[in-house]
Scaffold this motif. Sequence first.
Motif, mmCIF file in Angstrom:
data_model
loop_
_atom_site.group_PDB
_atom_site.id
_atom_site.type_symbol
_atom_site.label_atom_id
_atom_site.label_comp_id
_atom_site.label_asym_id
_atom_site.label_seq_id
_atom_site.Cartn_x
_atom_site.Cartn_y
_atom_site.Cartn_z
ATOM 1 N N ILE A 134 0.836 -1.193 0.000
ATOM 2 C CA ILE A 134 0.000 0.000 0.000
ATOM 3 C C ILE A 134 0.873 1.245 0.000
ATOM 4 N N GLU B 195 3.534 5.996 -3.345
ATOM 5 C CA GLU B 195 4.904 6.030 -3.869
ATOM 6 C C GLU B 195 5.271 4.749 -4.606
ATOM 7 N N ASP C 160 -2.771 5.021 -1.460
ATOM 8 C CA ASP C 160 -3.236 5.376 -0.118
ATOM 9 C C ASP C 160 -4.666 5.895 -0.218
ATOM 10 N N GLY D 33 0.998 2.171 5.066
ATOM 11 C CA GLY D 33 -0.186 2.940 5.447
ATOM 12 C C GLY D 33 -0.535 2.868 6.913
ATOM 13 N N ASP E 236 -2.267 7.768 5.880
ATOM 14 C CA ASP E 236 -2.062 6.403 6.372
ATOM 15 C C ASP E 236 -3.410 5.828 6.802
#
Length: 411
Positions: A13, A16, A49, A73, A80
Amino acid sequence: VSAAPPVAEVLTIGDELLSGETVDTNASWLDARLEAWGWAVHRHVTVPDDVDAIAGALREAAARARLVIASGGLGPTDDDLTLEALARALDVPLVEHAETWARIEARFARLGRVLTPNNRRQARVPRGAEVFANEAGTAPCVRAELGAASVFVVPGVPREMRHLADAVIAPRVTQPGPRLARRTLRTIGLGESRLEHELRDVVAGWPEVRFGYRTLGLENHVKLATVRPELLDPVEAAVRGVHGAAIFGRDDETLERAVVERFTRAGRTLAAAESCTGGLVASRIVDVAGASRVFVGGVVAYADTVKTRLLGVDAATISREGAVSAAVAGAMAEGARRALGADHALATTGIAGPDGGTPTKPVGLVYVALAGPDGVRVEELRLSGDRAQIRAASAAAALGLAWRMAVDSGY
Ligand code: ATP
Ligand code: MG
């Protein structure tokens, strides 16, 4: 015959991971661990995310697999969202986990850091979930039953993820029973198709062993996998019966290590004179612990003047044959052997590109040479790829030449 291992999925997750910013090393690391724990990984999924995306991916993975490991996350910031998504997938609220909050407070006090309100987010977990303390950071590891699957959520920071996987997940999911045992036999100087073709009788003779083939630069690897580890030695012997002359090592044994070992055993020394590889050959040899018993040194002879002044290559040979030629490669090797006082010396000269090629001497034309007490061997290569690939393959070819000679000489 053993039952098929149970199915696991890995969910990673983070925005990036989908933007090219971060390479997803967590997934590949978890693949290897899951296999060692007796699981078959059937799928990786990566999502941004985003609560809906994460919740959807958790539900789908849990519908297919018996074990899901999700990383990332779990931080304190607004992006997050993994625990919120897990709560949504479970259809339960988030509740504060008192022990986790106490650990976060204590950790911040110990490190002299100031808590901000968003840190409290990290202590909120889906109701009913099991929480495991993270000795390596703040975000805990969380486990929940989602349908028929066990879902573990770990932080994305690789160091924390690895720690929690080994300390918390492994003891809870490791399967009894047989494992796939693996072995890699590494060859050089043999094409992939010939490698496979000549092994067909061996492959047919060992139905319980899975054979795979992988190319790594100039090397071709035979990969063996079986749930009967006692078969690996006899299968290796059978493969060596066909291709023994090309196998320089197994598993993590590098070509440079094979060279250093053979030269060490024979008490012989080695030097290098490098043009197109610019020190790669020397660097690979020096990578091997104990290389000092073998390697005396090297010269990066890039300009013709260095080839003539330091290595004694005849200027007339360079103007007649060109710097990229069998004659110059051989003279560089002999010159390095003499100048550096070694038993043997390697040399490389070639056109790494992207410029500098001509119709008669195209990019990728490389000569590697090895000089020794019995004379000089030169090999011509026609390599393809970009500059880095051509240089790396040239270094590998030089090391391959040294290995081959060492084998032939009984080193
Ligand atoms: P925290 O670490 O604060 O608990 P987190 O679990 O979301 O939060 P991130 O902040 O997303 O972790 O990532 C922390 C670091 O870990 C970043 O440098 C990120 O690039 C790296 N990282 C996250 N996921 C992966 C992954 N799948 N593979 C490799 N690196 C990753
Ligand atoms: Mg993240």
